[in-house]
Design a protein around this motif. Structure first.
Motif, PDB file in Angstrom:
ATOM      1  N   GLY A   5     121.916  25.687 112.785  1.00 12.94           N
ATOM      2  CA  GLY A   5     122.306  25.752 111.326  1.00 12.94           C
ATOM      3  C   GLY A   5     123.200  24.404 111.281  1.00 12.94           C
ATOM      4  N   ALA A   6     123.611  23.210 112.347  1.00 19.25           N
ATOM      5  CA  ALA A   6     123.724  22.090 112.756  1.00 19.25           C
ATOM      6  C   ALA A   6     122.503  21.497 112.680  1.00 19.25           C
ATOM      7  CB  ALA A   6     124.888  22.125 114.246  1.00 19.25           C
TER       8      ALA A   6
ATOM      9  N   GLN B  62     115.008  22.688 100.491  1.00 24.31           N
ATOM     10  CA  GLN B  62     116.309  22.137 100.817  1.00 24.31           C
ATOM     11  C   GLN B  62     117.541  22.835 101.027  1.00 24.31           C
ATOM     12  OE1 GLN B  62     117.596  19.532  97.725  1.00 24.31           O
ATOM     13  NE2 GLN B  62     116.289  18.203  98.169  1.00 24.31           N
ATOM     14  N   GLN B  63     118.251  23.268 101.972  1.00 22.03           N
ATOM     15  CA  GLN B  63     119.039  24.298 101.793  1.00 22.03           C
ATOM     16  C   GLN B  63     121.023  23.962 101.626  1.00 22.03           C
ATOM     17  OE1 GLN B  63     119.670  26.283 105.817  1.00 22.03           O
ATOM     18  NE2 GLN B  63     117.142  25.682 106.134  1.00 22.03           N
ATOM     19  N   MET B  64     121.690  24.523 100.616  1.00 21.32           N
ATOM     20  CA  MET B  64     122.728  24.681 100.670  1.00 21.32           C
ATOM     21  C   MET B  64     123.605  24.675 102.186  1.00 21.32           C
ATOM     22  SD  MET B  64     123.220  24.040  97.331  1.00 21.32           S
ATOM     23  CE  MET B  64     124.765  23.993  97.714  1.00 21.32           C
ATOM     24  N   SER B  65     124.368  22.808 102.279  1.00 21.57           N
ATOM     25  CA  SER B  65     125.056  22.556 103.406  1.00 21.57           C
ATOM     26  C   SER B  65     126.651  23.153 103.236  1.00 21.57           C
ATOM     27  CB  SER B  65     124.177  21.524 104.076  1.00 21.57           C
ATOM     28  OG  SER B  65     123.129  21.964 104.037  1.00 21.57           O
ATOM     29  N   PHE B  66     127.083  22.867 104.260  1.00 18.07           N
ATOM     30  CA  PHE B  66     128.562  22.723 104.456  1.00 18.07           C
ATOM     31  C   PHE B  66     128.759  21.426 105.484  1.00 18.07           C
ATOM     32  CE2 PHE B  66     128.261  27.069 106.021  1.00 18.07           C
ATOM     33  CZ  PHE B  66     127.754  26.825 107.311  1.00 18.07           C
ATOM     34  N   THR B  67     129.768  20.963 105.640  1.00 22.36           N
ATOM     35  CA  THR B  67     130.502  19.746 106.257  1.00 22.36           C
ATOM     36  C   THR B  67     131.690  20.949 107.119  1.00 22.36           C
ATOM     37  OG1 THR B  67     130.328  18.225 105.406  1.00 22.36           O
ATOM     38  CG2 THR B  67     131.587  17.768 107.287  1.00 22.36           C
TER      39      THR B  67
ATOM     40  N   GLY C  36     123.578  26.321 105.833  1.00 20.40           N
ATOM     41  CA  GLY C  36     123.499  27.214 105.448  1.00 20.40           C
ATOM     42  C   GLY C  36     122.420  28.427 105.744  1.00 20.40           C
ATOM     43  N   GLY C  37     121.858  28.067 104.549  1.00 22.33           N
ATOM     44  CA  GLY C  37     120.542  29.626 105.234  1.00 22.33           C
ATOM     45  C   GLY C  37     120.347  29.731 107.395  1.00 22.33           C
TER      46      GLY C  37
ATOM     47  N   ILE D  19     126.540  29.494  98.730  1.00 23.08           N
ATOM     48  CA  ILE D  19     125.494  29.307  99.964  1.00 23.08           C
ATOM     49  C   ILE D  19     125.068  29.502 100.429  1.00 23.08           C
ATOM     50  CG2 ILE D  19     126.183  28.332 102.336  1.00 23.08           C
ATOM     51  CD1 ILE D  19     129.420  29.062 101.475  1.00 23.08           C
ATOM     52  N   ALA D  20     124.233  30.681 101.348  1.00 20.18           N
ATOM     53  CA  ALA D  20     122.996  31.322 101.925  1.00 20.18           C
ATOM     54  C   ALA D  20     123.279  33.198 101.358  1.00 20.18           C
ATOM     55  CB  ALA D  20     123.025  30.920 102.711  1.00 20.18           C
ATOM     56  N   GLY D  21     121.853  33.736 101.122  1.00 23.61           N
ATOM     57  CA  GLY D  21     121.487  35.037 101.567  1.00 23.61           C
ATOM     58  C   GLY D  21     120.132  34.928 102.241  1.00 23.61           C
TER      59      GLY D  21
END
Length: 556
Positions: free
Chosen positions: A123-124, A222-227, A254-255, A285-287
């Motif tokens: 995911g990174a 596109q995916q919801m992500s986080f830093t 996130g996915g 975020i993801a599911g």
């Protein structure tokens, strides 16, 4: 006229025809209503019995489903927090190494991040190093990092803010282009994460957002992500203050993160959703949503995960595969079977209604059979309840199951000439936790101790809670009896670590451990008694230590 003639011509006295018909009709009516009453009794009693049996099965299914969802929630929660800890450790190691560099060049950064890869950190997207810069220092900062290997670096900003955090080095993990020079403080979510990381000096997770490098992709990709951000500090100066060199950051989709993290979990039976609480709302975020959702609101589970100075909301919903097809149909089949039997008995009662006594006898027999069926089902349910060998608070084996396992171990090890050990564990200071922090905190301590015991023991070992603050362990098939000291040392060390019980409060307990090894001719009670006595010796000789039966105590 003579008397004889009078008798000859006098008509015989007979009951009126209407009275006879009424009597016959009344008897038939009474018998008919008796039969109807018998049929109704059978239908009502049978329906209630079938409904009761079906309800009992349904409650058992609900308990089974609830326990299964609790197990899945813990498994998924542990998997996510463990994976985030893995990411935190990787970034923390890089930040610590950067802090030891006197002059960090691009070659140094690439060398420090060489072991990172998408396979290790799914995911990174990229690992970057960003530096704090004032608006007046943009040109000098650009020249400095160009001289250190970031050739072609261009620092660009959209506004002339007083402070910036420019990306000077980047290692991409996906093969996509990841140019340096971006100001992370221009991205609200990244800016918050960098600020919190700098203030706390610790690993921080940002709110969810779309990574800039992903915003050019089609919306469907596109995916919801986080830093993720970890501050890098240099050596302390004369004042004792460690200067901030910059931040090691990583964007995670996130996915991809969730799918990889949960690939070993039972994703076919539950739907998983990871959400980011933001201003009173939940931002997904993801599911993962396999299978068909089960309409069972009572089985849904939620938990708040604390990750990197941030909180996520984990939501699990059951699918129709949570329970097997036979389990899901058991209550309906029980009801249908009971109703079928009830209708057959009602038909039989109706056929036999012509003979009142026989019909009543059949009703009695049918009622007795139904009552016996209810009693048998109640006895089966009682037997199922007896078979529950799990401690409800910790999920560990209970005393009954532990005794059974000890007996089994005595027999199998005796035949094979093997060695096993019984550890008897008592928590030191647990009463003070209950007295000072409350029983709720005490329960959290017991649950955490159970988790730690599982982690520091083998999968083949049996861990049980005897009740209160007493635990016991069976370590099977020891290669060397002396290994029990290593195992006991891990137990004592694991238990004495402080335990979070809510907010800033941390509870501390230690463990006194008694150990007994099996000997030929021992019974379960004898080996448990030896372990208990050894535990008592450990407790009376200073606590927070272990004692092997027949030896002096060893402190860890």
């Amino acid at each position: 006229m003579s008397a004889g003639r009078r008798e000859k011509f006098m008509p015989a006295v007979e009951p009126p025809i209407g009275w006879s018909v009424k009597a016959t009709t009344g008897t038939a009516r009474r018998r008919r209503w008796t039969g109807v009453a018998a049929v109704l009794v059978v239908l009502i009693v049978g329906g209630l019995a079938s409904g009761g049996a079906s309800l009992a099965f349904r409650k058992a299914q609900d308990r089974l489903g609830s326990q299964a969802m609790d197990d899945h929630l813990k498994s998924v929660s542990d998997a996510i927090t463990d994976e985030i800890s893995h990411y935190s450790g990787a970034l923390g190691d890089i930040a610590a190494a950067i802090g030891t560099q006197t002059t960090l060049t691009r070659a140094d950064f690439l060398g420090l991040t060489e072991s990172t890869s998408y396979g290790r950190l799914p995911g990174a997207s990229a690992i970057s190093f960003s530096v704090p810069t004032s608006d007046a220092q943009v040109a000098s900062t650009q020249a400095l990092w160009r001289s250190r290997g970031a050739t072609g670096l261009s620092l660009y900003r959209t506004t002339a803010d007083a402070e910036h955090a420019f990306v000077v080095y980047t290692r991409t993990l996906t093969g996509a282009t990841a140019p340096a020079g971006r100001d992370l403080l221009q991205i609200a979510e990244s800016a918050d994460a960098l600020r919190v990381a700098r203030e706390t000096g610790t690993f921080t997770v940002s709110h969810s957002h779309i990574l800039i490098r992903d915003r050019t992709l089609p919306v469907t990709e596109q995916q919801m992500s986080f830093t993720l951000a970890v501050p890098a500090f240099g050596p302390a100066g004369a004042t004792g203050v460690r200067p901030l060199l910059g931040w090691v950051t990583m964007g995670v989709r996130g996915g991809d993160f969730l799918v990889h993290t949960l690939q070993k979990q039972s994703l076919g039976v539950v739907q998983v959703s990871l959400e980011d609480p933001l201003e009173g709302t939940e931002k997904a975020i993801a599911g993962i949503a396999p299978g068909e959702a089960m309409h069972a609101p009572g089985l849904a589970r939620t938990e708040t995960l604390n990750v990197g100075n941030h909180s996520w909301r984990l939501l699990l919903r059951p699918t129709t595969l949570l329970l097997s097809a036979s389990d899901r149909w058991a209550s309906k089949l029980t009801l249908l079977g009971g109703l079928a039997v009830t209708f057959l008995l009602a038909a039989l009662a109706g056929v036999l209604a012509g003979a009142r006594n026989r019909a009543l006898a059949q009703v009695d027999e049918a009622t007795a059979a139904l009552r016996q069926d209810i009693r048998r089902r109640e006895e089966v349910e009682a037997e199922l309840n007896v078979l529950v060998f799990t401690d409800q608070l910790t999920g560990l084996a209970n005393r009954a199951l532990f005794y059974d396992r000890v007996g089994h171990a005595l027999n199998t090890h005796l035949r094979a000439g093997g060695t096993f050990a019984v550890f008897f564990i008592d928590l030191d200071g647990f009463k003070q936790v209950n007295d000072q922090l409350g029983h709720g905190a005490g329960d959290l301590v017991l649950k955490e101790v159970a988790v730690r015991l599982r982690r520091c023991l083998r999968d083949s070992d049996t861990v049980a809670r005897f009740g209160g603050d007493e635990f016991a362990v069976i370590a099977d098939w020891l290669a060397d009896p002396g290994d029990v000291h290593i195992t006991a040392g891990r137990i004592v060390a694991a238990v004495r670590e402080p335990i979070d019980v809510g907010g800033p409060v941390r509870a501390s307990v230690t463990a006194s451990v008694g150990i007994a090894l099996n000997r030929p001719g021992d019974s379960a009670d004898e080996i448990l008694r030896e372990a208990d006595l050894a535990m008592y010796t450990a407790k009376t000789t200073g606590k927070c230590r272990h004692v092997l039966a027949g030896q002096t105590s060893e402190q860890v």
